[in-house]
Design a protein around this motif. Structure first.
Motif, PDB file in Angstrom:
ATOM      1  N   GLY A   1      52.692  46.127 -27.421  1.00  8.67           N
ATOM      2  CA  GLY A   1      52.635  46.043 -29.129  1.00  8.67           C
ATOM      3  C   GLY A   1      52.621  44.540 -29.604  1.00  8.67           C
ATOM      4  O   GLY A   1      52.352  44.134 -30.270  1.00  8.67           O
ATOM      5  N   LYS A   2      52.568  43.971 -28.473  1.00  7.23           N
ATOM      6  CA  LYS A   2      52.611  42.157 -28.908  1.00  7.23           C
ATOM      7  C   LYS A   2      51.264  41.414 -27.751  1.00  7.23           C
ATOM      8  O   LYS A   2      50.848  42.218 -27.260  1.00  7.23           O
ATOM      9  CB  LYS A   2      53.332  42.052 -27.723  1.00  7.23           C
ATOM     10  CG  LYS A   2      55.025  42.298 -29.525  1.00  7.23           C
ATOM     11  CD  LYS A   2      56.246  41.565 -29.097  1.00  7.23           C
ATOM     12  CE  LYS A   2      57.616  42.075 -30.052  1.00  7.23           C
ATOM     13  NZ  LYS A   2      58.624  41.333 -29.890  1.00  7.23           N
ATOM     14  N   GLU A   3      51.079  40.796 -28.473  1.00 10.20           N
ATOM     15  CA  GLU A   3      49.828  39.444 -27.918  1.00 10.20           C
ATOM     16  C   GLU A   3      50.706  38.788 -26.637  1.00 10.20           C
ATOM     17  O   GLU A   3      51.941  38.633 -26.161  1.00 10.20           O
ATOM     18  CB  GLU A   3      49.997  38.575 -28.847  1.00 10.20           C
ATOM     19  CG  GLU A   3      48.997  39.128 -29.517  1.00 10.20           C
ATOM     20  CD  GLU A   3      48.573  37.824 -30.149  1.00 10.20           C
ATOM     21  OE1 GLU A   3      47.391  38.582 -31.405  1.00 10.20           O
ATOM     22  OE2 GLU A   3      48.424  36.623 -29.932  1.00 10.20           O
ATOM     23  N   ARG A   4      50.084  38.648 -25.196  1.00  9.72           N
ATOM     24  CA  ARG A   4      50.569  37.953 -24.139  1.00  9.72           C
ATOM     25  C   ARG A   4      50.661  36.727 -24.844  1.00  9.72           C
ATOM     26  O   ARG A   4      49.749  35.846 -25.542  1.00  9.72           O
ATOM     27  CB  ARG A   4      48.855  38.339 -22.987  1.00  9.72           C
ATOM     28  CG  ARG A   4      49.740  37.559 -21.624  1.00  9.72           C
ATOM     29  CD  ARG A   4      48.579  37.945 -20.380  1.00  9.72           C
ATOM     30  NE  ARG A   4      47.213  37.783 -20.296  1.00  9.72           N
ATOM     31  CZ  ARG A   4      46.129  38.308 -19.555  1.00  9.72           C
ATOM     32  NH1 ARG A   4      46.374  38.979 -19.494  1.00  9.72           N
ATOM     33  NH2 ARG A   4      44.645  37.570 -20.474  1.00  9.72           N
ATOM     34  N   GLU A   5      51.662  36.579 -23.620  1.00  9.57           N
ATOM     35  CA  GLU A   5      52.387  34.776 -23.859  1.00  9.57           C
ATOM     36  C   GLU A   5      53.415  34.496 -22.814  1.00  9.57           C
ATOM     37  O   GLU A   5      52.994  34.811 -21.768  1.00  9.57           O
ATOM     38  CB  GLU A   5      53.565  34.916 -25.020  1.00  9.57           C
ATOM     39  CG  GLU A   5      54.911  36.100 -24.438  1.00  9.57           C
ATOM     40  CD  GLU A   5      55.970  35.589 -25.441  1.00  9.57           C
ATOM     41  OE1 GLU A   5      56.527  34.972 -26.264  1.00  9.57           O
ATOM     42  OE2 GLU A   5      56.991  36.549 -24.564  1.00  9.57           O
TER      43      GLU A   5
END
Length: 123
Positions: free
Chosen positions: A42-46
């Motif tokens: 559910g999160k962006e790639r970092e």
């Protein structure tokens, strides 16, 4: 075209350690900037950590003091040593590489990407 082969990852308990390794194909290892990204559900790639061809390193604030990135010039790999793991470190970790630091460090589609390896940290 550079292909990246990842190894390591798996399951660890909070406070434990894991080590990821990434090996690029071909003979361009010494010229590549390489790094590790992660993407939690559910999160962006970092960007987590990266290292230039000359050995300068970058670490995200969230992992400073716990993770180390390094080059193994014998094995031609870039390794991510992850200590003091937290449940928040749970994610798919992707190796990335490019001859340009700017392309590597900006989550660019132009970079070379590995298939990803799952890291799960239990509490």
């Amino acid at each position: 075209q550079v292909q990246l082969v990842e190894s390591g990852g798996g399951l660890a308990q909070a406070g434990g350690s894991l080590r990821l390794s990434c090996e690029p194909s071909g003979s361009g290892y010494s010229s590549l900037a390489m790094g590790w990204y992660r993407q939690a559900l559910g999160k962006e790639r970092e960007l987590v950590a990266a290292i230039t061809s000359g050995g300068r390193t970058y670490l995200a604030d969230s992992v400073k003091g716990r993770f180390t990135i390094s080059r193994d010039t014998v094995k031609d790999t870039v390794d991510l040593q992850m200590n003091s793991l937290k449940p928040d470190d749970t994610a798919i970790y992707y190796c990335s590489a490019h001859y340009s630091w700017e392309i590597l460090a900006t989550n660019s589609k132009e970079a070379y990407w590995g298939q990803g390896t799952q890291v799960t940290v239990s509490s």
